[in-house]
Structure formats: C-alpha cells, structure tokens
Design a protein around this motif. Structure first.
Motif, short mmCIF file in Angstrom:
data_model
loop_
_atom_site.label_atom_id
_atom_site.label_comp_id
_atom_site.label_asym_id
_atom_site.label_seq_id
_atom_site.Cartn_x
_atom_site.Cartn_y
_atom_site.Cartn_z
N MET A 1 0.79 -1.42 -0.08
CA MET A 1 0.11 0.11 -0.37
C MET A 1 0.62 1.41 -0.51
O MET A 1 2.20 1.48 0.96
CB MET A 1 -0.78 0.31 1.29
N ALA A 2 0.98 2.28 -0.47
CA ALA A 2 1.15 3.38 -0.57
C ALA A 2 0.24 4.90 -0.25
O ALA A 2 -1.00 4.71 -0.58
CB ALA A 2 1.62 4.38 -2.50
N GLY A 107 4.76 1.13 3.79
CA GLY A 107 4.81 1.55 2.65
C GLY A 107 5.34 2.68 2.39
O GLY A 107 5.61 3.52 3.48
N ALA A 158 0.59 8.90 -8.30
CA ALA A 158 1.21 7.85 -8.08
C ALA A 158 3.16 7.44 -8.64
O ALA A 158 3.57 6.47 -7.82
CB ALA A 158 0.01 6.44 -8.91
N ARG A 159 3.41 8.19 -9.69
CA ARG A 159 4.40 8.10 -11.06
C ARG A 159 5.22 7.94 -9.80
O ARG A 159 6.46 7.32 -10.32
CB ARG A 159 4.51 8.59 -12.06
N LEU A 161 5.66 7.02 -6.81
CA LEU A 161 5.53 6.23 -5.56
C LEU A 161 6.27 4.93 -6.61
O LEU A 161 6.34 4.24 -5.68
CB LEU A 161 4.70 6.84 -5.09
N GLY A 162 6.42 5.07 -7.66
CA GLY A 162 6.20 3.38 -8.37
C GLY A 162 5.13 2.85 -8.20
O GLY A 162 5.03 1.54 -8.25
N VAL A 163 3.45 3.12 -7.87
CA VAL A 163 2.92 2.29 -7.81
C VAL A 163 1.72 3.26 -9.06
O VAL A 163 1.74 3.72 -9.46
CB VAL A 163 2.08 2.37 -6.55
N ASP A 164 0.47 2.22 -9.60
CA ASP A 164 -0.96 2.53 -10.05
C ASP A 164 -1.82 3.51 -9.01
O ASP A 164 -1.61 3.23 -7.74
CB ASP A 164 -1.13 1.28 -10.69
N GLU A 167 -3.88 2.17 -6.09
CA GLU A 167 -3.11 1.81 -4.91
C GLU A 167 -3.05 3.17 -4.06
O GLU A 167 -2.51 2.65 -2.73
CB GLU A 167 -1.42 0.97 -5.37
N LEU A 168 -2.99 3.71 -4.54
CA LEU A 168 -2.89 5.33 -3.28
C LEU A 168 -4.53 5.27 -2.37
O LEU A 168 -5.96 4.60 -2.89
CB LEU A 168 -2.97 6.88 -4.23
#
Length: 211
Positions: A1-2, A107, A158-159, A161-164, A167-168
């Motif tokens: 999780m971010a 995370g 999100a980018r 943090l390297g996530v989609d 997922e935020l």
C-alpha cells in the motif's frame, strides 16, 4: 500500500495574506515594479487560458496581469514577489508527524499538495515539525501542472511512488479536492470524519484507516 497526504489543512496550518493581491503588489514595489493603479482588478482577472483542472503558477498569472496593463516584470520580479508575499507562519497539526511515520511503516509515502506558489511547499516543510525525508516523493500542482481533484494530479503522485493510482490511499481534509482519488480507483481518508491519530493507530494495527 502507498499513502499520500495532503499538506495544507491536513498536516500543517499556514497563515496566508488576508489580501493576496495587495501582498503581491507590495512585494512587486519592493522589487522596483510600477504596480498599475487598477491592480486589484488586474489581479482578479483571468489572463491565462488553461485547461480545466490545470494549475496556473501564480508568478505566471502575476506577470500576465502586469503585461495586460503594459507593465514589465524584469529580473524575474513576478516570481520573487510571489515568493515574498507568501511567506507564512506554519503550525504542525496534532498527530501529523506520527501519521507520516506510521504510513512509512506500512509502505511508500508521498505528499500531494495543491499549491500555485513555487517553493512554498518546501519552505513549509522546513518550518514544520515534519521531516522531508519522511516522504518518498513530493508532488505539487505547480510542478506537475494539475490540481486535485484532476486525475492527472493523483497519477503524477502515483508515478512518483512507483505504483498505480488505484493503489493509493490519500489522506486529506477536502472531500472536493482530495476525494478525487476515488475517481482513479484509490481510497480517500477524510479528516472531516476521522483524525490523524486514528489514521496512525489503524495503520499500525494493520486495519483499514478509512472510517
């Protein structure tokens, strides 16, 4: 999780000028700019045609307002005046430091702030009790070009943090702006319905921090 956090009104309180236009005008004069007599009108007018949801940096707006009255702002005076005018007293909100620390234990952690003033977010963090190193990435609307609730603001965070974006988990105090995370599939923790202390406790317990 971010987890991403809003800044102003969520992690910190900041005192802004009661009359931003006048504050900018005073700063412009300090930098040798001849402020037009009808500056109040010029400051309130729209001078830059931006797409819906796009952020117009305040220095660009100020420079355009001056040009509309035939006044130049040499030596980057518009930018310097805006930075001078927005120099707030900052107070860290209760539970903010612990909430960020708890999110780091869960995370990746980011900051996502609507802010049209360059350097303001960085200066705010320095003056707060928050540690810049507590965030894996900091996204501001003046840097990414989009304001919450536009999806591109959340996608930029999100980018970073390297996530989609889906997922935020986004923590904020403004349902209209911060709640935009739900349009991209993420989740919104509304601080009008819970507290930072509760967010921290739930994250550490492995529970859903959404009330």
């Amino acid at each position: 999780m971010a987890v991403t956090f809003d800044l102003f009104g969520t992690l910190v309180d900041a005192e802004y000028p009661s009359d931003p236009g006048s504050a900018v005008a005073d700063a412009l004069r300090e930098y040798g700019v001849a402020v037009p007599d009808d500056w109040d009108d010029a400051y309130r007018e729209v001078h830059i045609d931006a797409p819906e949801g796009a952020e117009v940096p305040l220095p660009a707006h100020v420079a355009a307002a001056l040009r509309s009255r035939g006044v130049d702002s040499p030596d980057n005076a518009a930018r310097r005046a805006v930075i001078t005018a927005f120099d707030p007293e900052v107070t860290t909100r209760p539970g903010a430091v612990d909430a960020v620390a708890a999110a780091r234990e869960a995370g990746a952690v980011g900051l996502l702030s609507n802010c049209s003033v360059p350097e303001l977010v960085a200066r705010t963090l320095i003056r707060s009790d928050l540690d810049r190193r507590g965030f894996d990435d900091i996204t501001t609307s003046v840097a990414c070009g989009w304001r919450k609730p536009h999806r591109q603001a959340f996608e930029a965070a999100a980018r970073g943090l390297g996530v989609d974006a889906a997922e935020l988990l986004h923590v904020g105090d403004d349902p209209d702006a911060d709640g935009g995370i739900e349009a991209v599939g993420g989740r919104f923790v509304n601080l009008r319905e819970t507290t930072l202390e509760s967010v921290a406790a739930r994250l550490r317990a492995g529970e859903d921090p959404c009330p």
